[in-house]
Design an enzyme around this catalytic site. Structure first.
Site, mmCIF file in Angstrom:
data_model
loop_
_atom_site.group_PDB
_atom_site.id
_atom_site.type_symbol
_atom_site.label_atom_id
_atom_site.label_comp_id
_atom_site.label_asym_id
_atom_site.label_seq_id
_atom_site.Cartn_x
_atom_site.Cartn_y
_atom_site.Cartn_z
ATOM 1 N N LYS A 22 0.840 -1.214 0.000
ATOM 2 C CA LYS A 22 0.000 0.000 0.000
ATOM 3 C C LYS A 22 0.867 1.254 0.000
ATOM 4 C CE LYS A 22 -1.648 1.622 4.047
ATOM 5 N NZ LYS A 22 -1.413 3.023 4.408
ATOM 6 N N ASN A 23 1.887 1.279 0.859
ATOM 7 C CA ASN A 23 2.651 2.513 1.038
ATOM 8 C C ASN A 23 3.651 2.783 -0.080
ATOM 9 O OD1 ASN A 23 1.142 3.029 3.243
ATOM 10 N ND2 ASN A 23 2.717 2.542 4.759
ATOM 11 N N ARG A 102 -4.058 10.973 4.666
ATOM 12 C CA ARG A 102 -2.919 11.860 4.777
ATOM 13 C C ARG A 102 -1.986 11.812 3.569
ATOM 14 N NH1 ARG A 102 -0.022 14.601 8.611
ATOM 15 N NH2 ARG A 102 2.201 14.510 8.177
ATOM 16 N N CYS A 126 -4.365 13.064 13.213
ATOM 17 C CA CYS A 126 -5.105 11.816 13.058
ATOM 18 C C CYS A 126 -4.942 11.022 14.338
ATOM 19 C CB CYS A 126 -4.644 11.042 11.841
ATOM 20 S SG CYS A 126 -3.064 10.285 12.054
ATOM 21 N N ARG A 131 1.102 14.716 13.630
ATOM 22 C CA ARG A 131 1.601 14.566 12.261
ATOM 23 C C ARG A 131 1.637 15.878 11.462
ATOM 24 N NH1 ARG A 131 -0.963 9.120 9.835
ATOM 25 N NH2 ARG A 131 0.981 9.025 8.671
ATOM 26 N N LYS A 172 14.767 15.627 10.707
ATOM 27 C CA LYS A 172 14.128 14.420 11.230
ATOM 28 C C LYS A 172 13.794 13.540 10.038
ATOM 29 C CE LYS A 172 10.209 13.365 14.169
ATOM 30 N NZ LYS A 172 9.165 13.869 15.016
ATOM 31 N N VAL A 173 13.807 12.234 10.230
ATOM 32 C CA VAL A 173 13.498 11.341 9.108
ATOM 33 C C VAL A 173 11.988 11.320 8.878
ATOM 34 C CG1 VAL A 173 13.610 8.968 8.255
ATOM 35 C CG2 VAL A 173 15.489 9.882 9.617
ATOM 36 N N SER A 174 11.567 11.645 7.666
ATOM 37 C CA SER A 174 10.137 11.596 7.337
ATOM 38 C C SER A 174 9.940 10.899 5.997
ATOM 39 C CB SER A 174 9.555 13.014 7.261
ATOM 40 O OG SER A 174 8.319 12.993 6.556
ATOM 41 N N ASP A 317 4.797 0.520 12.053
ATOM 42 C CA ASP A 317 3.586 -0.100 11.497
ATOM 43 C C ASP A 317 3.427 -1.563 11.911
ATOM 44 O OD1 ASP A 317 2.989 2.281 10.310
ATOM 45 O OD2 ASP A 317 3.593 1.709 8.290
ATOM 46 N N ILE A 339 8.230 6.845 17.003
ATOM 47 C CA ILE A 339 7.879 7.583 15.769
ATOM 48 C C ILE A 339 6.629 8.457 15.965
ATOM 49 C CG2 ILE A 339 7.390 7.401 13.285
ATOM 50 C CD1 ILE A 339 10.105 6.214 13.913
ATOM 51 N N ARG A 409 -8.725 -0.339 4.781
ATOM 52 C CA ARG A 409 -7.834 0.670 4.197
ATOM 53 C C ARG A 409 -6.507 0.037 3.770
ATOM 54 N NH1 ARG A 409 -6.856 5.867 7.572
ATOM 55 N NH2 ARG A 409 -5.668 6.178 5.667
HETATM 56 C C1 EPZ Z 1 4.403 7.019 6.513
HETATM 57 O O1 EPZ Z 1 3.644 8.061 7.080
HETATM 58 C C2 EPZ Z 1 3.480 5.839 6.364
HETATM 59 N N1 EPZ Z 1 2.382 6.190 5.480
HETATM 60 C C3 EPZ Z 1 2.951 5.419 7.728
HETATM 61 O O2 EPZ Z 1 2.134 4.267 7.561
HETATM 62 C C4 EPZ Z 1 4.136 5.050 8.621
HETATM 63 O O3 EPZ Z 1 3.664 4.739 9.917
HETATM 64 C C5 EPZ Z 1 5.104 6.234 8.685
HETATM 65 O O4 EPZ Z 1 5.502 6.643 7.349
HETATM 66 C C6 EPZ Z 1 6.380 5.914 9.457
HETATM 67 O O5 EPZ Z 1 7.025 4.815 8.901
HETATM 68 C C7 EPZ Z 1 2.491 5.965 4.179
HETATM 69 O O6 EPZ Z 1 3.531 5.553 3.668
HETATM 70 C C8 EPZ Z 1 1.295 6.237 3.352
HETATM 71 P P1 EPZ Z 1 6.522 10.299 8.551
HETATM 72 P P2 EPZ Z 1 4.205 9.551 7.095
HETATM 73 O O7 EPZ Z 1 6.451 11.589 7.812
HETATM 74 O O8 EPZ Z 1 4.996 9.770 5.866
HETATM 75 C C9 EPZ Z 1 6.987 13.557 12.003
HETATM 76 C C10 EPZ Z 1 0.192 3.003 7.794
HETATM 77 O O9 EPZ Z 1 -0.360 2.465 8.777
HETATM 78 N N2 EPZ Z 1 6.870 14.583 10.958
HETATM 79 O O10 EPZ Z 1 7.699 9.418 8.303
HETATM 80 O O11 EPZ Z 1 3.078 10.448 7.380
HETATM 81 C C11 EPZ Z 1 5.688 12.787 12.210
HETATM 82 O O12 EPZ Z 1 4.796 13.487 13.026
HETATM 83 C C12 EPZ Z 1 0.737 4.406 7.874
HETATM 84 O O13 EPZ Z 1 0.307 2.439 6.692
HETATM 85 C C13 EPZ Z 1 7.128 15.901 11.278
HETATM 86 O O14 EPZ Z 1 7.427 16.245 12.436
HETATM 87 O O15 EPZ Z 1 5.183 9.479 8.350
HETATM 88 C C14 EPZ Z 1 6.196 11.501 12.819
HETATM 89 O O16 EPZ Z 1 6.410 11.692 14.195
HETATM 90 C C15 EPZ Z 1 0.402 5.076 9.178
HETATM 91 N N3 EPZ Z 1 7.005 16.841 10.294
HETATM 92 C C16 EPZ Z 1 7.544 11.296 12.129
HETATM 93 O O17 EPZ Z 1 7.917 12.581 11.599
HETATM 94 C C17 EPZ Z 1 6.677 16.509 9.012
HETATM 95 O O18 EPZ Z 1 6.605 17.418 8.151
HETATM 96 C C18 EPZ Z 1 7.528 10.302 10.982
HETATM 97 O O19 EPZ Z 1 6.446 10.605 10.100
HETATM 98 C C19 EPZ Z 1 6.445 15.151 8.694
HETATM 99 C C20 EPZ Z 1 6.552 14.206 9.683
#
Ligand code: EPZ
Length: 431
Positions: A22-23, A102, A126, A131, A172-174, A317, A339, A409
């Protein structure tokens, strides 16, 4: 609303086909906005999130046709999508759609890069945490975009002549910010370097697809991505990689219920950390020609302690699924969620089944109990809800899971995949 009913105590034996991720499918679909030519994606899972994103992309002018699963002979191969964004007819992604998923916020980069402007609703918080999107916006600004927040929308405008390559060091890793900036940078002028990029395999999959579309990207799979921008990307054909989270979920389910299952189409290299954690619980995990074989025949479940980390660490996840397994371990385990700040909503639902879990901030301490007992529980988010399925497979008696739209989902044909391996699980469809 549909519910899922499980009567626990059955071992799992047989084969579970693993779907496309999915991701990866979601950002790959979004990447189709970068080119007026046709992008063909194979092995797309049939999921509510994929269908919702298809609606969102059609709103921007995307033409999407689906070949359907039957066109594909392999049991673990999904549908084939043909996506053509010849003209982007609308550069706005409205609140009503973005608020529901999202990942749809990630259209920002491709639309901005291709059209010079984009207006995308802020996704908001959420269930699993606040997030924010500050890192996405930081990346777009570094590429030269002017960003304004107006009425809950991000309004992004590229400089005259388009986005410009830049060096971006994420604090931060995003995952999402890496996808968004990577896609935008492919159409920016000059070189972009993304440092501290997320290394999740789904990012590598998208990057590989972008390369097929004509992008030049170095460092795929590492935390430094180097992109040489181009003025136009082409069509391509790409196969979505297997879903490592679905793989891990069923591997944990087999460990929980006991049994012997081959996860066909799964790729072990995508989830080494999670599988080695599983092996430490006393479950046998072996690579086979067609996937991964998971076996637990008798014997207790050893407690283990982990903390979630960006890839290649233990994935957030799979945190809830591991916790479900640990509720029956022979001892105490500790899980730290690093995370997301609020990804423990499953704890109180697992407690309804008799789990003994103490929460202190970001850390859960789970004391294994001798038996779980079936109960009514509620799905709160995608991965939390599947942890309740795992717990239900272990529990004595009947567990009924409400609000299963969360499961739909991200898990394709979950009841079918489990019941074919002997689980007593059925969907109770509401009238
Ligand atoms: C992706 O979400 C995945 N979604 C999530 O899977 C997964 O849990 C997550 O990465 C972590 O591995 C998809 O791929 C569609 P992040 P994402 O940006 O990209 C902070 C599932 O169940 N952050 O890596 O939204 C954030 O708050 C979903 O399939 C900032 O601070 O996650 C979090 O603490 C749920 N500022 C951390 O970084 C930003 O601008 C990691 O979030 C962006 C993120």
């Amino acid at each position: 609303m549909d519910r899922i009913s499980i009567v626990g105590g059955q071992r799992l034996n047989g084969t579970i086909p693993i779907s496309g991720a999915k991701n990866a499918a979601l950002p790959l679909m979004i990447a189709s906005l970068l080119t007026p030519e046709r992008l063909t994606l194979k092995n797309v899972p049939n999921l509510a999130d994929v269908n919702l994103l298809a609606r969102i992309l059609r709103n921007h002018g995307l033409d999407l046709t689906i070949d359907g699963k039957r066109a594909n002979p392999s049991p673990h191969m999904g549908e084939t999508f043909h996506l053509s964004a010849r003209d982007i007819v609308d550069t706005t992604a409205p609140y009503e759609l973005v608020a529901r998923m999202r990942a749809s916020f990630w259209v920002l980069g491709p639309i901005l890069a291709r059209c010079g402007r984009a207006r995308v609703s802020l996704p908001g918080g959420c269930a699993i945490g606040t997030r924010p999107v500050d890192l996405h916006l930081m990346g777009m600004k570094a590429l030269g975009a002017d960003i304004d927040i107006d009425g809950g929308y991000v309004v992004a405008v590229a400089p005259k002549g388009g986005l410009r390559g830049a060096r971006i060091i994420f604090p931060k890793v995003s995952v999402g910010a890496t996808h968004n900036v990577l896609m935008a940078a492919t159409l920016a002028k000059g070189e972009t370097v993304i440092e501290n990029a997320a290394r999740e395999p789904e990012i590598g999959d998208v990057a590989e697809c972008l390369v097929k579309m004509g992008a030049t990207i170095e460092g795929i799979g590492t935390s430094t991505l180097r992109i040489q921008g181009t003025s136009r990307l082409e069509g391509a054909v790409h196969t979505v990689l297997p879903d490592r989270i679905e793989t891990g979920t069923y591997a944990f389910a087999v460990a929980a219920a006991g049994g012997d299952v081959e996860l066909s189409g799964a790729r072990k290299s995508l989830l080494e950390t999670a599988l080695s954690a599983l092996a430490q619980t006393g479950t046998s995990v072996a690579e086979t020609k067609g996937g991964i074989r998971v076996t637990r025949n008798g014997g207790g479940i050893e407690p283990i302690s982990i903390e979630t980390q960006p890839f290649p660490g233990f994935p957030t996840d799979l945190q809830a699924q591991l916790m479900a397994l640990m509720t029956r371990a022979d001892g105490t385990s500790v899980i730290r969620e690093t995370i997301f700040e609020n990804r423990f909503m499953h704890v109180q639902e697992l407690a309804r089944l008799g789990a003994d879990i103490q929460l202190h901030g970001d850390t859960a301490t789970i004391k294994g109990v001798r038996q779980l007992r079936g109960a009514q529980v509620m799905a709160t988010d995608l991965r939390a809800s599947v942890s309740l399925v795992i717990a239900g497979l272990m529990a004595e008696g009947q567990t009924t899971i409400n609000r299963v739209y969360h499961l739909d989902r991200g898990f394709e044909r979950l009841e079918q995949k489990l019941s074919r391996c002997g689980a007593n699980i059925e969907r109770l469809v509401s009238a």
